[in-house]
Structures are given as structure tokens and as C-alpha cells.
Scaffold this motif. Structure first.
Motif, PDB file in Angstrom:
ATOM      1  N   LEU A  79       0.817  -1.144  -0.186  1.00 52.79           N
ATOM      2  CA  LEU A  79       0.058   0.094   0.083  1.00 52.79           C
ATOM      3  C   LEU A  79       0.852   1.295   0.161  1.00 52.79           C
ATOM      4  O   LEU A  79       0.480   2.343   0.694  1.00 52.79           O
ATOM      5  CB  LEU A  79      -1.041  -0.171   1.156  1.00 52.79           C
ATOM      6  CG  LEU A  79      -2.055  -0.992   1.048  1.00 52.79           C
ATOM      7  CD1 LEU A  79      -2.670  -0.732   2.699  1.00 52.79           C
ATOM      8  CD2 LEU A  79      -2.817  -1.014   0.087  1.00 52.79           C
ATOM      9  N   GLY A  80       2.063   1.212  -0.669  1.00 53.08           N
ATOM     10  CA  GLY A  80       2.966   2.330  -0.789  1.00 53.08           C
ATOM     11  C   GLY A  80       3.868   2.710   0.509  1.00 53.08           C
ATOM     12  O   GLY A  80       4.324   4.017   0.669  1.00 53.08           O
ATOM     13  N   LEU A  81       3.727   2.187   1.474  1.00 49.29           N
ATOM     14  CA  LEU A  81       4.584   2.247   2.702  1.00 49.29           C
ATOM     15  C   LEU A  81       6.072   2.420   2.400  1.00 49.29           C
ATOM     16  O   LEU A  81       6.766   3.201   2.595  1.00 49.29           O
ATOM     17  CB  LEU A  81       4.043   1.532   3.922  1.00 49.29           C
ATOM     18  CG  LEU A  81       5.168   1.706   5.283  1.00 49.29           C
ATOM     19  CD1 LEU A  81       4.342   2.952   5.819  1.00 49.29           C
ATOM     20  CD2 LEU A  81       5.018   0.644   6.210  1.00 49.29           C
ATOM     21  N   GLU A  82       6.438   1.467   1.427  1.00 50.31           N
ATOM     22  CA  GLU A  82       7.988   1.285   1.332  1.00 50.31           C
ATOM     23  C   GLU A  82       8.056   1.973  -0.183  1.00 50.31           C
ATOM     24  O   GLU A  82       7.219   2.019  -1.038  1.00 50.31           O
ATOM     25  CB  GLU A  82       8.274  -0.288   1.144  1.00 50.31           C
ATOM     26  CG  GLU A  82       8.064  -1.160   2.039  1.00 50.31           C
ATOM     27  CD  GLU A  82       6.695  -1.711   2.410  1.00 50.31           C
ATOM     28  OE1 GLU A  82       6.366  -2.056   3.483  1.00 50.31           O
ATOM     29  OE2 GLU A  82       5.859  -1.498   1.700  1.00 50.31           O
ATOM     30  N   LEU A 107      -8.260   1.936   3.126  1.00 48.52           N
ATOM     31  CA  LEU A 107      -8.969   3.376   2.780  1.00 48.52           C
ATOM     32  C   LEU A 107      -7.819   4.270   1.826  1.00 48.52           C
ATOM     33  O   LEU A 107      -6.863   3.923   1.623  1.00 48.52           O
ATOM     34  CB  LEU A 107      -8.747   3.979   4.074  1.00 48.52           C
ATOM     35  CG  LEU A 107      -9.631   3.251   5.271  1.00 48.52           C
ATOM     36  CD1 LEU A 107      -9.219   4.000   6.580  1.00 48.52           C
ATOM     37  CD2 LEU A 107     -10.970   3.305   5.130  1.00 48.52           C
ATOM     38  N   LYS A 108      -8.748   4.988   0.884  1.00 47.01           N
ATOM     39  CA  LYS A 108      -8.398   6.013   0.109  1.00 47.01           C
ATOM     40  C   LYS A 108      -7.301   7.046   1.083  1.00 47.01           C
ATOM     41  O   LYS A 108      -7.924   7.403   2.066  1.00 47.01           O
ATOM     42  CB  LYS A 108      -9.500   6.886  -0.619  1.00 47.01           C
ATOM     43  CG  LYS A 108      -9.835   5.739  -1.831  1.00 47.01           C
ATOM     44  CD  LYS A 108      -9.096   5.782  -2.948  1.00 47.01           C
ATOM     45  CE  LYS A 108      -9.666   5.103  -4.029  1.00 47.01           C
ATOM     46  NZ  LYS A 108      -9.188   5.006  -5.220  1.00 47.01           N
ATOM     47  N   ASP A 130      -3.857   4.405   2.041  1.00 48.82           N
ATOM     48  CA  ASP A 130      -3.515   4.970   3.419  1.00 48.82           C
ATOM     49  C   ASP A 130      -2.935   3.518   3.574  1.00 48.82           C
ATOM     50  O   ASP A 130      -3.484   2.688   3.811  1.00 48.82           O
ATOM     51  CB  ASP A 130      -4.640   5.259   4.284  1.00 48.82           C
ATOM     52  CG  ASP A 130      -4.044   5.558   5.709  1.00 48.82           C
ATOM     53  OD1 ASP A 130      -3.097   5.127   6.091  1.00 48.82           O
ATOM     54  OD2 ASP A 130      -4.841   6.014   6.371  1.00 48.82           O
ATOM     55  N   PRO A 131      -1.453   3.520   4.035  1.00 50.14           N
ATOM     56  CA  PRO A 131      -0.677   2.230   4.347  1.00 50.14           C
ATOM     57  C   PRO A 131      -1.001   1.677   5.841  1.00 50.14           C
ATOM     58  O   PRO A 131      -0.677   0.677   6.315  1.00 50.14           O
ATOM     59  CB  PRO A 131       0.752   2.526   3.903  1.00 50.14           C
ATOM     60  CG  PRO A 131       0.776   4.021   4.155  1.00 50.14           C
ATOM     61  CD  PRO A 131      -0.561   4.551   3.861  1.00 50.14           C
ATOM     62  N   HIS A 132      -1.650   2.561   6.714  1.00 46.34           N
ATOM     63  CA  HIS A 132      -1.452   2.301   8.178  1.00 46.34           C
ATOM     64  C   HIS A 132      -2.487   1.572   8.502  1.00 46.34           C
ATOM     65  O   HIS A 132      -3.307   1.574   9.640  1.00 46.34           O
ATOM     66  CB  HIS A 132      -1.704   3.714   8.944  1.00 46.34           C
ATOM     67  CG  HIS A 132      -0.794   4.633   8.389  1.00 46.34           C
ATOM     68  ND1 HIS A 132      -0.808   5.665   7.587  1.00 46.34           N
ATOM     69  CD2 HIS A 132       0.697   5.032   9.082  1.00 46.34           C
ATOM     70  CE1 HIS A 132       0.190   6.325   7.355  1.00 46.34           C
ATOM     71  NE2 HIS A 132       1.005   6.001   8.343  1.00 46.34           N
TER      72      HIS A 132
END
Length: 300
Positions: A79-82, A107-108, A130-132
């Protein structure tokens, strides 16, 4: 002699004897802890981003590339965290990898565009999701399942061991959710409002009906404008928000300034994207319990 033999058989059955632990690299400390909880003695986990460090501000080093190359498995959040540089290093290493957030309904990310980009705009702009996901312990049951599946694929001999540990861990996560639900239910709905440094708690907010407000988006590297900060200060005054938190991964000056200008006393610190080295947040479960307690006390 007999006792020694019995112990040997027990150790052999548990799958922890003879085989050296499997080398696993996790992209950040929360994911690393989930891998340890599920992997037990069969894994040796190293994190790229350690406790109290900010994944959003992380830049890969040559030492980390070596770590990745010597691993049997790499675990990423997804989800784009890395950042792009981490993703490239993992793919180029040819080491099997898995994303713990796979299959979770994400979630967006809020509008206002945080280019989630550790390559400074070259080729990598994550901003859609949202990556969290770890701020919701219900979703973490799927997250832990994904970690277990990846461990089983990399080490099929340990399948029964990993499944057993996964079941126990998912039981802990269910209890974590039930306890959080109970704590937050005791707080009137109109008081469930919190200011944090960056937008890391949307999944928790959705699960437990809490409104989180943050000067920064889901990426800590996007600085808020003076206009955004002024709007938040007005909102805190207008809505009487009492819960104002800094985070363990961030410089506290922004939150301190907002607290000072609104006359609200800072409520302390939340653990958002990283564990702490020691207590109170040295595991995911401990971190979550600490955050729930701190939030409940501040919102009352």
C-alpha cells in the motif's frame, strides 16, 4: 538421560531443532514483530526501519541491500509504505517477498495529495491508499495470516508450527479489539476527537468511531502549510478538542506549537508507525494497548 531424550523429541516435534532459524527481513518494526510472533523460534527477523524510526523518511543503505540479499524471505507492508528504492532492491535481490496488507480493503488516502515518494519525484508517487492498516487490530488478523502464509511457503516443514502460533496470535488480536471497543465505548461520541502529528490513525478512527485530525497527510515528509496549521488551530478551539498527541517517530515541535496556540495541554505521545525499543510499546500488542489507554484517558 531419559529426560534429555524426552526434551529432544519435544524440541524436534516443535520444529525448532537442527534447523537454523530462517532469515527474514521485515520492512519496519511493527511488521517485524508480527513475523516474530507467528514465526517463533524458526525465524530470525531483522527490520530495515527499526523501533522509533520513521518509515516515511527512510532511505535504503548498502547494508540494508546486503540484509535483503541474505534473507530467505522479505516481508513488506505494501500500500505504498515502502518507497521505490526498497521495492526495487527487493525485486532485484530475487529473494521471495510478500506484502502483509495484501487483500485488505484499504482506505483511500485523504485528498491534499501527499506524494508518498522517497525518490523525490523521479518515478514513484504513491498517494492513492493509506498504508497504516495496523491501527485496526481486526485487519491485523488478515495481516498476520498473510505473514503466516509467506513463512509456510518459504519453510514448508514449519507449516504446523506456524499455523499453531498464528491461531494463538489471532486470539490475542481478537482480545485486543474487544478491549479497545470496550474502552472507547465508555467515551461519549462527541468527545472522540484527537489531534495527532500525521494522518496515521484513519483505520482506528473508522473501526472505533474516533475523529483524528492531523496537520500532515499519511506521509510525514509532506510539510503542512501555515494556512493548514491555522485552520487546525481554529478547529481545535471551535470543537473543544482536548486530546492532542505527538508521535514517537516525529519531531514534536509542530504539535507543541498547535497546543501552545490553542491553550491545550499536550496529552503525551502515541506510537504510530514504529514500536519502541523497550516498554511501553516493544510489541504490536503492547503498543496498541498503550495507545488505547492514552487515547481513552485524553478524550474523557
Amino acid at each position: 538421560m531419559k529426560h534429555w531424550k524426552t526434551g529432544l523429541i519435544a524440541a524436534f516435534v516443535s520444529g525448532s531443532l537442527y534447523a537454523a532459524p530462517m532469515n527474514v527481513v521485515a520492512s519496519f518494526s511493527i511488521l517485524g514483530d508480527v513475523a516474530k510472533q507467528v514465526g517463533g523460534e524458526r525465524v530470525a527477523v531483522q527490520n530495515l526501519v527499526g523501533p522509533d524510526q520513521d518509515s516515511h523518511a527512510y532511505h535504503i543503505t548498502s547494508g540494508d541491500i546486503k540484509k535483503i540479499r541474505s534473507a530467505k524471505l522479505v516481508l513488506m507492508n505494501g500500500l505504498g509504505l515502502e518507497g521505490g528504492n526498497v521495492q526495487r532492491a527487493v525485486k532485484q535481490s530475487k529473494v521471495p517477498y510478500a506484502e502483509a496488507a495484501a487483500g485488505i480493503s484499504a482506505l483511500k488516502a485523504p485528498e491534499g495529495g501527499h506524494a508518498h515518494d522517497h525518490d523525490h519525484g523521479h518515478d514513484h508517487d504513491h498517494g492513492e491508499y493509506d498504508p497504516h492498516v495496523w491501527t485496526d487490530p481486526v485487519l491485523m488478523q488478515t495481516y498476520a495470516q498473510n505473514v503466516a502464509n509467506a513463512l509456510i511457503k518459504a519453510d514448508p516443514q514449519g507449516a504446523a508450527y506456524y499455523r499453531q502460533r498464528l491461531t494463538a496470535y489471532q486470539g490475542e488480536l481478537k482480545k485486543l479489539h474487544a478491549d479497545a471497543q470496550k474502552s472507547f465505548a465508555a467515551i461519549p461520541q462527541n468527545q472522540r476527537k484527537v489531534l495527532t502529528g500525521h494522518d496515521a490513525f484513519a483505520y482506528m478512527g473508522k473501526r472505533y468511531n474516533i475523529r483524528f485530525i492531523a496537520p500532515q497527510g499519511v506521509n510525514t515528509s509532506a510539510e503542512p502549510s501555515a494556512k493548514q496549521v491555522a485552520a487546525i488551530i481554529r478547529q481545535i478551539k471551535r470543537e473543544g478538542i482536548k486530546a492532542v498527541f505527538a508521535e514517537n517517530i516525529k519531531d514534536t515541535r509542530m504539535v507543541d506549537r498547535i497546543a501552545q496556540e490553542t491553550g491545550v495541554k499536550p496529552s503525551g505521545k502515541l506510537y504510530s508507525d514504529a514500536l519502541s525499543k523497550n516498554a511501553p510499546a516493544n510489541s504490536y500488542v503492547n503498543m496498541y494497548r498503550y495507545n488505547v489507554r492514552a487515547l481513552s484517558d485524553a478524550m474523557k
